[in-house]
Design a protein around this motif. Sequence first.
Motif, PDB file in Angstrom:
ATOM      1  N   PRO A 371      67.200 124.186 -74.127  1.00 20.23           N
ATOM      2  CA  PRO A 371      66.201 124.481 -73.091  1.00 20.23           C
ATOM      3  C   PRO A 371      64.749 124.420 -73.573  1.00 20.23           C
ATOM      4  CG  PRO A 371      68.061 125.949 -72.851  1.00 20.23           C
ATOM      5  CD  PRO A 371      68.302 125.171 -74.109  1.00 20.23           C
ATOM      6  N   LEU A 372      64.507 124.757 -74.845  1.00 22.86           N
ATOM      7  CA  LEU A 372      63.136 124.695 -75.372  1.00 22.86           C
ATOM      8  C   LEU A 372      62.775 123.314 -75.890  1.00 22.86           C
ATOM      9  CD1 LEU A 372      62.796 128.150 -77.205  1.00 22.86           C
ATOM     10  CD2 LEU A 372      61.980 127.491 -74.924  1.00 22.86           C
ATOM     11  N   GLY A 373      63.665 122.338 -75.661  1.00 19.84           N
ATOM     12  CA  GLY A 373      63.385 120.965 -76.056  1.00 19.84           C
ATOM     13  C   GLY A 373      63.733 120.630 -77.494  1.00 19.84           C
ATOM     14  N   THR A 374      64.505 121.473 -78.151  1.00 20.54           N
ATOM     15  CA  THR A 374      64.854 121.249 -79.553  1.00 20.54           C
ATOM     16  C   THR A 374      65.946 120.202 -79.678  1.00 20.54           C
ATOM     17  OG1 THR A 374      64.337 123.561 -80.020  1.00 20.54           O
ATOM     18  CG2 THR A 374      65.608 122.364 -81.684  1.00 20.54           C
ATOM     19  N   ASP A 375      65.732 119.251 -80.596  1.00 24.95           N
ATOM     20  CA  ASP A 375      66.751 118.260 -80.924  1.00 24.95           C
ATOM     21  C   ASP A 375      67.516 118.786 -82.135  1.00 24.95           C
ATOM     22  OD1 ASP A 375      68.329 116.109 -81.566  1.00 24.95           O
ATOM     23  OD2 ASP A 375      66.674 114.729 -81.998  1.00 24.95           O
ATOM     24  N   ILE A 376      68.764 119.151 -81.941  1.00 22.67           N
ATOM     25  CA  ILE A 376      69.544 119.763 -83.025  1.00 22.67           C
ATOM     26  C   ILE A 376      70.419 118.754 -83.755  1.00 22.67           C
ATOM     27  CG2 ILE A 376      69.595 121.951 -81.779  1.00 22.67           C
ATOM     28  CD1 ILE A 376      72.668 121.273 -81.344  1.00 22.67           C
ATOM     29  N   ASN A 377      70.328 117.462 -83.384  1.00 26.43           N
ATOM     30  CA  ASN A 377      71.219 116.473 -83.980  1.00 26.43           C
ATOM     31  C   ASN A 377      71.018 116.385 -85.490  1.00 26.43           C
ATOM     32  OD1 ASN A 377      73.341 114.767 -83.134  1.00 26.43           O
ATOM     33  ND2 ASN A 377      72.100 112.966 -83.598  1.00 26.43           N
ATOM     34  N   HIS A 378      72.110 116.475 -86.221  1.00 22.28           N
ATOM     35  CA  HIS A 378      72.121 116.465 -87.694  1.00 22.28           C
ATOM     36  C   HIS A 378      71.398 117.672 -88.297  1.00 22.28           C
ATOM     37  CE1 HIS A 378      73.828 112.520 -87.441  1.00 22.28           C
ATOM     38  NE2 HIS A 378      72.744 112.001 -86.870  1.00 22.28           N
ATOM     39  N   LYS A 379      71.018 118.629 -87.470  1.00 27.63           N
ATOM     40  CA  LYS A 379      70.297 119.813 -87.951  1.00 27.63           C
ATOM     41  C   LYS A 379      71.065 121.092 -87.654  1.00 27.63           C
ATOM     42  CE  LYS A 379      65.961 117.486 -86.744  1.00 27.63           C
ATOM     43  NZ  LYS A 379      64.796 117.520 -85.803  1.00 27.63           N
ATOM     44  N   GLY A 380      71.578 121.185 -86.452  1.00 27.67           N
ATOM     45  CA  GLY A 380      72.262 122.397 -86.040  1.00 27.67           C
ATOM     46  C   GLY A 380      71.303 123.448 -85.523  1.00 27.67           C
TER      47      GLY A 380
END
Length: 445
Positions: A371-380
């Motif tokens: 929801p806050l626009g965070t891209d978690i790909n490969h990061k978690g």
Amino acid sequence: MNQSAKHYSPLQLAMIGGAIATTAAVSVFGPAWTRCVRAALQDSPKTLIDQVWQLVNREYVDGTFNQQDWQATRQSLLSKDYSSKQEAYIAIREALQKLGDPYTRFMDPKQYEALTNQTSGEVSGIGIRMELNEKTQRLTVVEAIDNSPALKAGIKAGDEILAIDGKPTVKLKVDDASKLIRGQAGTPITLRLERSGQGAFDLKLTRATIEVPTVSYNLKQEGNRRVGYIRLREFSGHAADQMRRAIRDLNGKKVDAFVLDLRGNPGGLLQASIEIARMWMDNGAIVRTVDRQGSSEQTKANHTSLTKLPLAILVDGNSASASEILTGALKDNKRAVVIGSQTFGKALVQSVHELSDGSGLAVTIAHYYTPLGTDINHKGIAPDIKIDLTEAQERQLASNPNLIGTPSDPQYAGAIAALSSNSFAQSSVIQNIPPVSASTESLKY
């Protein structure tokens, strides 16, 4: 699905080997497209190859196809002769590897059937969990599932399975025994069982379609707090209904707070994660997906939450995909405190298609953001309270699963500590939870 190089947590069950591999929207490849396939390709392995190529060409999230000339790939694939479907399967997999996306993948008919069974949350059989007893080396019933033929017939935990339809189970692996037990609903099966104090006996059953439990829960008394502990193993087709029943039942038991355990949960159906998020939050965004044209779609809560009580979520390095959608939604909206280890980091959505010969194709169709626009790909997702298990702690939980979700489980103990904190107890919205150290006495074994 987690990459093979990543070791599985002891908090995962044995069935993880066949677990849902994607955050997916399942669809069936319909007849409209097949009319477009050239007549010369009919009844040929090339038909299947062209089906796969067309689906990827139409849906794949990366319009550059990982900088590959996808048209040239088609020409190359169709210029070759294939003596069997197996050769076509190999060619398809080699072509898909060029996309550099482990989640866009081809499944042979058996693999596709396993995936669809997993996503449906149903199996056709008698409804038992079994294991090979380490001491006796005998196939042993662990549990008879609720409302199953096995439970209705009186099968109990500890019963040893000596034969299946006359076939001895000596030296038979659990997977092989499962294949013998599964079968079309309505068909008969006979088990030869041995029960302590009773000796061997035959039991005739009729197979049925069984809803596989993916949610387990219980009420825990932690000091002066009544805590509803819910463990969600995967986001199957029945996960939302089972979660709804769990929350309502625990609400009826007057719990003060909830712990939602997503450790080892590899994901599953996108819609299931959205439905479950709406059970915990009344307002706010849940997830935003973006396709290859850049079209964005945001899904929000719809004022249908079942509880506003304080919530702690447990995650680990194998909490992936749909687990991360749910965790990200509840964390970004300050609806829950997240405890445990960094999550896996899979922010891609797949569409799953059935192909003409019963095989299947999963295609990555979108990227998702919290929801806050965070891209978690490969990061978690980073937990609010980081508590990593030591190897010794992992071994202890693996050797004694009954300790999971108890004060002897450091991450669960961290959740209870957070739920007991003053700032948490005063509001269902998480605000400034004080850090919990994994080395504190309350978290030790």
